[in-house]
Write a protein that holds these residues in place. Structure first.
Motif, PDB file in Angstrom:
ATOM      1  N   ALA A 102      35.464  36.121  40.836  1.00  0.00           N
ATOM      2  CA  ALA A 102      36.536  35.493  41.615  1.00  0.00           C
ATOM      3  C   ALA A 102      37.884  36.135  41.305  1.00  0.00           C
ATOM      4  N   GLN A 103      38.122  36.457  40.040  1.00  0.00           N
ATOM      5  CA  GLN A 103      39.366  37.118  39.660  1.00  0.00           C
ATOM      6  C   GLN A 103      39.496  38.460  40.375  1.00  0.00           C
ATOM      7  N   HIS A 104      38.398  39.202  40.420  1.00  0.00           N
ATOM      8  CA  HIS A 104      38.411  40.498  41.103  1.00  0.00           C
ATOM      9  C   HIS A 104      38.690  40.319  42.591  1.00  0.00           C
ATOM     10  N   LEU A 105      38.005  39.372  43.221  1.00  0.00           N
ATOM     11  CA  LEU A 105      38.180  39.162  44.660  1.00  0.00           C
ATOM     12  C   LEU A 105      39.577  38.632  44.976  1.00  0.00           C
ATOM     13  N   GLN A 106      40.123  37.801  44.102  1.00  0.00           N
ATOM     14  CA  GLN A 106      41.454  37.253  44.333  1.00  0.00           C
ATOM     15  C   GLN A 106      42.494  38.359  44.445  1.00  0.00           C
ATOM     16  N   SER A 107      42.309  39.423  43.685  1.00  0.00           N
ATOM     17  CA  SER A 107      43.287  40.504  43.678  1.00  0.00           C
ATOM     18  C   SER A 107      43.014  41.563  44.739  1.00  0.00           C
ATOM     19  N   SER A 108      41.804  41.568  45.287  1.00  0.00           N
ATOM     20  CA  SER A 108      41.451  42.648  46.218  1.00  0.00           C
ATOM     21  C   SER A 108      41.021  42.165  47.598  1.00  0.00           C
ATOM     22  N   GLN A 109      40.208  41.111  47.660  1.00  0.00           N
ATOM     23  CA  GLN A 109      39.691  40.600  48.932  1.00  0.00           C
ATOM     24  C   GLN A 109      39.659  39.078  48.900  1.00  0.00           C
ATOM     25  N   PRO A 110      40.808  38.430  48.808  1.00  0.00           N
ATOM     26  CA  PRO A 110      40.820  36.969  48.633  1.00  0.00           C
ATOM     27  C   PRO A 110      40.150  36.210  49.769  1.00  0.00           C
ATOM     28  N   GLY A 203      44.117  30.206  33.908  1.00  0.00           N
ATOM     29  CA  GLY A 203      45.179  30.284  34.896  1.00  0.00           C
ATOM     30  C   GLY A 203      44.706  30.587  36.302  1.00  0.00           C
ATOM     31  N   LEU A 204      43.480  31.062  36.443  1.00  0.00           N
ATOM     32  CA  LEU A 204      42.959  31.358  37.776  1.00  0.00           C
ATOM     33  C   LEU A 204      42.918  30.103  38.641  1.00  0.00           C
ATOM     34  N   ALA A 205      42.808  28.934  38.004  1.00  0.00           N
ATOM     35  CA  ALA A 205      42.759  27.669  38.750  1.00  0.00           C
ATOM     36  C   ALA A 205      44.089  27.361  39.434  1.00  0.00           C
ATOM     37  N   ASN A 206      45.166  28.035  39.040  1.00  0.00           N
ATOM     38  CA  ASN A 206      46.454  27.873  39.722  1.00  0.00           C
ATOM     39  C   ASN A 206      46.612  28.856  40.865  1.00  0.00           C
ATOM     40  N   ALA A 207      45.758  29.868  40.905  1.00  0.00           N
ATOM     41  CA  ALA A 207      45.837  30.890  41.948  1.00  0.00           C
ATOM     42  C   ALA A 207      44.878  30.626  43.095  1.00  0.00           C
ATOM     43  N   MET A 208      43.842  29.842  42.850  1.00  0.00           N
ATOM     44  CA  MET A 208      42.838  29.542  43.863  1.00  0.00           C
ATOM     45  C   MET A 208      42.159  28.230  43.517  1.00  0.00           C
ATOM     46  N   PRO A 209      41.604  27.515  44.508  1.00  0.00           N
ATOM     47  CA  PRO A 209      40.915  26.250  44.205  1.00  0.00           C
ATOM     48  C   PRO A 209      39.618  26.500  43.420  1.00  0.00           C
ATOM     49  N   ILE A 210      39.470  25.804  42.304  1.00  0.00           N
ATOM     50  CA  ILE A 210      38.257  25.892  41.487  1.00  0.00           C
ATOM     51  C   ILE A 210      37.807  24.481  41.156  1.00  0.00           C
ATOM     52  N   ARG A 211      36.505  24.240  41.317  1.00  0.00           N
ATOM     53  CA  ARG A 211      35.907  22.959  40.921  1.00  0.00           C
ATOM     54  C   ARG A 211      35.023  23.177  39.707  1.00  0.00           C
ATOM     55  N   LEU A 212      35.101  22.278  38.757  1.00  0.00           N
ATOM     56  CA  LEU A 212      34.242  22.301  37.575  1.00  0.00           C
ATOM     57  C   LEU A 212      33.454  21.006  37.521  1.00  0.00           C
ATOM     58  N   LEU A 213      32.125  21.117  37.418  1.00  0.00           N
ATOM     59  CA  LEU A 213      31.249  19.964  37.252  1.00  0.00           C
ATOM     60  C   LEU A 213      30.675  20.001  35.837  1.00  0.00           C
ATOM     61  N   THR A 214      30.804  18.898  35.108  1.00  0.00           N
ATOM     62  CA  THR A 214      30.213  18.787  33.777  1.00  0.00           C
ATOM     63  C   THR A 214      29.466  17.468  33.671  1.00  0.00           C
ATOM     64  N   GLY A 215      28.602  17.372  32.660  1.00  0.00           N
ATOM     65  CA  GLY A 215      27.792  16.180  32.475  1.00  0.00           C
ATOM     66  C   GLY A 215      28.396  15.217  31.466  1.00  0.00           C
ATOM     67  N   GLU A 216      28.211  13.939  31.705  1.00  0.00           N
ATOM     68  CA  GLU A 216      28.731  12.904  30.816  1.00  0.00           C
ATOM     69  C   GLU A 216      28.251  13.089  29.379  1.00  0.00           C
ATOM     70  N   HIS A 217      26.993  13.527  29.221  1.00  0.00           N
ATOM     71  CA  HIS A 217      26.425  13.670  27.883  1.00  0.00           C
ATOM     72  C   HIS A 217      26.736  15.029  27.257  1.00  0.00           C
ATOM     73  N   ASP A 218      27.354  15.911  28.010  1.00  0.00           N
ATOM     74  CA  ASP A 218      27.800  17.197  27.485  1.00  0.00           C
ATOM     75  C   ASP A 218      29.268  17.043  27.105  1.00  0.00           C
ATOM     76  N   THR A 219      29.501  16.374  25.980  1.00  0.00           N
ATOM     77  CA  THR A 219      30.870  16.012  25.615  1.00  0.00           C
ATOM     78  C   THR A 219      31.747  17.235  25.363  1.00  0.00           C
ATOM     79  N   LYS A 220      31.178  18.295  24.820  1.00  0.00           N
ATOM     80  CA  LYS A 220      31.967  19.497  24.528  1.00  0.00           C
ATOM     81  C   LYS A 220      32.583  20.052  25.802  1.00  0.00           C
ATOM     82  N   PHE A 221      31.775  20.241  26.834  1.00  0.00           N
ATOM     83  CA  PHE A 221      32.277  20.859  28.058  1.00  0.00           C
ATOM     84  C   PHE A 221      33.079  19.873  28.900  1.00  0.00           C
TER      85      PHE A 221
END
Length: 261
Positions: A102-110, A203-221
């Motif tokens: 995504a970082q590569h595409l953001q700078s070249s082919q967004p 910081g890429l999340a400020n340049a393009m929309p990013i969604r993160l899904l994590t699990g309730e029992h995966d407390t670290k992530f």
């Protein structure tokens, strides 16, 4: 459907007239790992699941010396060159590679990237000391993978804290499913894509929309995602009763969250 011109093996399903969705699996997995959610996603997307280097039908693909993120991005771009636009979904290691792509595409082919969704994926370490510690830890895991029988390595791997939600039966299933992996084929990808080598991509999340899904029992992530979302425009959702591998452990909840707009 195989593409003999693509450097990485691709598995396709769903109506080709639907929006394309590229799926990147995690370490030790393959494109077949998306089977629990394949039917549901195939009703909404034309799915293109990639076998990452050293995995599945891409086991013969060799990477350059670490770090290997740029090489992986080049291989992904070559494999996906026929797709003018696509949605992107990556799990764990696949999510970290998706961030670099995504970082590569953001700078070249967004315009090519329609959306980016990460499942239990780390954006990168910021502390140089932590990066060095991770490189040392991954070197130990790597040597263990080469020195021990694959089943012994996998038993230790799936007893890490991030997989604490796995039952004994589920752990045994994972070990059986992964025991055919060739550690020599996995070697370059594992070391080359260590979190210690990864750029900090928060910081890429400020340049393009990013969604993160994590699990309730995966407390670290989940805690990591909360901190990331508090400092950037990241959209973070915690799936109830889910662990690290949401699409396998909570497929219905995962599909519902992924398809929600």
């Amino acid at each position: 459907m195989a593409d003999p011109t693509a450097p990485l093996a691709l598995r396709r399903w769903g109506d080709p007239t639907l929006p394309p969705l590229v799926l990147l699996h995690g370490f030790l997995g393959s494109s077949a790992d998306w089977q629990p959610v394949a039917d549901a996603l195939g009703q909404r997307f034309h799915c293109i699941a990639v076998d990452l280097p050293g995995h599945g039908d891409s086991a013969q693909v060799q990477l350059t010396t670490p770090p290997a993120f740029e090489h992986c991005v080049d291989l992904l771009l070559a494999s996906l060159r026929a797709l003018p636009r696509f949605h992107l979904l990556g799990y764990s290691l696949g999510g970290r590679l998706a961030l670099h792509l995504a970082q590569h595409l953001q700078s070249s082919q967004p315009q090519r990237l329609l959306s980016l969704t990460l499942e239990s994926a780390h954006p990168g370490l910021t502390d140089p000391a932590q990066r060095q510690q991770r490189l040392e830890a991954d070197a130990c895991w790597h040597q263990s993978m080469l020195d021990q029988p694959m089943q012994t390595f996998l038993d230790a791997w799936y007893r890490q804290g991030v997989f604490a939600d796995l039952s004994d039966a589920r752990r045994a299933q994972m070990i059986a499913a992964r025991s055919g992996n060739d550690p020599r084929a996995l070697s370059a990808l594992y070391l080359g894509t260590s979190l210690g080598h990864q750029s900090d991509l928060r910081g890429l999340a400020n340049a393009m929309p990013i969604r993160l899904l994590t699990g309730e029992h995966d407390t670290k992530f989940s805690e990591m995602g909360q901190h990331w979302a508090a400092r950037t425009a990241l959209s973070h959702r915690v799936i109830r009763a889910g662990g690290h591998n949401l699409h396998a452990g909570a497929p219905e909840a995962f599909v519902a969250a992924f398809c929600a707009q």
